[in-house]
Scaffold this active site. Sequence first.
Site: not given
Length: 148
Positions: A78-80
């Site tokens: 989940q790079f966000t």
Amino acid sequence: MRAVVQRVSSARVDIAGETVGEIERGLLILLGVGHDDTDEQVERLWSKISRLRIFEDADGKTNLSLADVGGEVLVVSQFTLFANCRRGNRPSFTEASAPDEANRLYERFVERARRDAPRVDTGRFGAYMDVSLVNDGPFTLWLDTDAL
């Protein structure tokens, strides 16, 4: 590294209609990797998560860890989690790690979790995923290795 840890009754990841990861009682971990993260953060974060006493005992008190309940783990990249929303309305993701290094550390985290948990499933790094869960409680924590 940053993680959103959710205590779940069940969780699943689907890609293009196919289930690629699925667990029953345990933890759904949304994992973000920052550009300064290393193997040390992997160990620190997993060590903290695996020992969190967030499962209820017979008296309804959160005194039990993942190992105590034989819980399963689903890890989803989940790079966000590294979104920066300080300027304007469109998030910037410059604080997230480059994809190759992020994937390496994500895989390292999964490998580390597999040493301790009876079952560890994953999403697929970089894929568009549908994540479904039954949040138990609900019980959700935000962890950042910079604050551990």
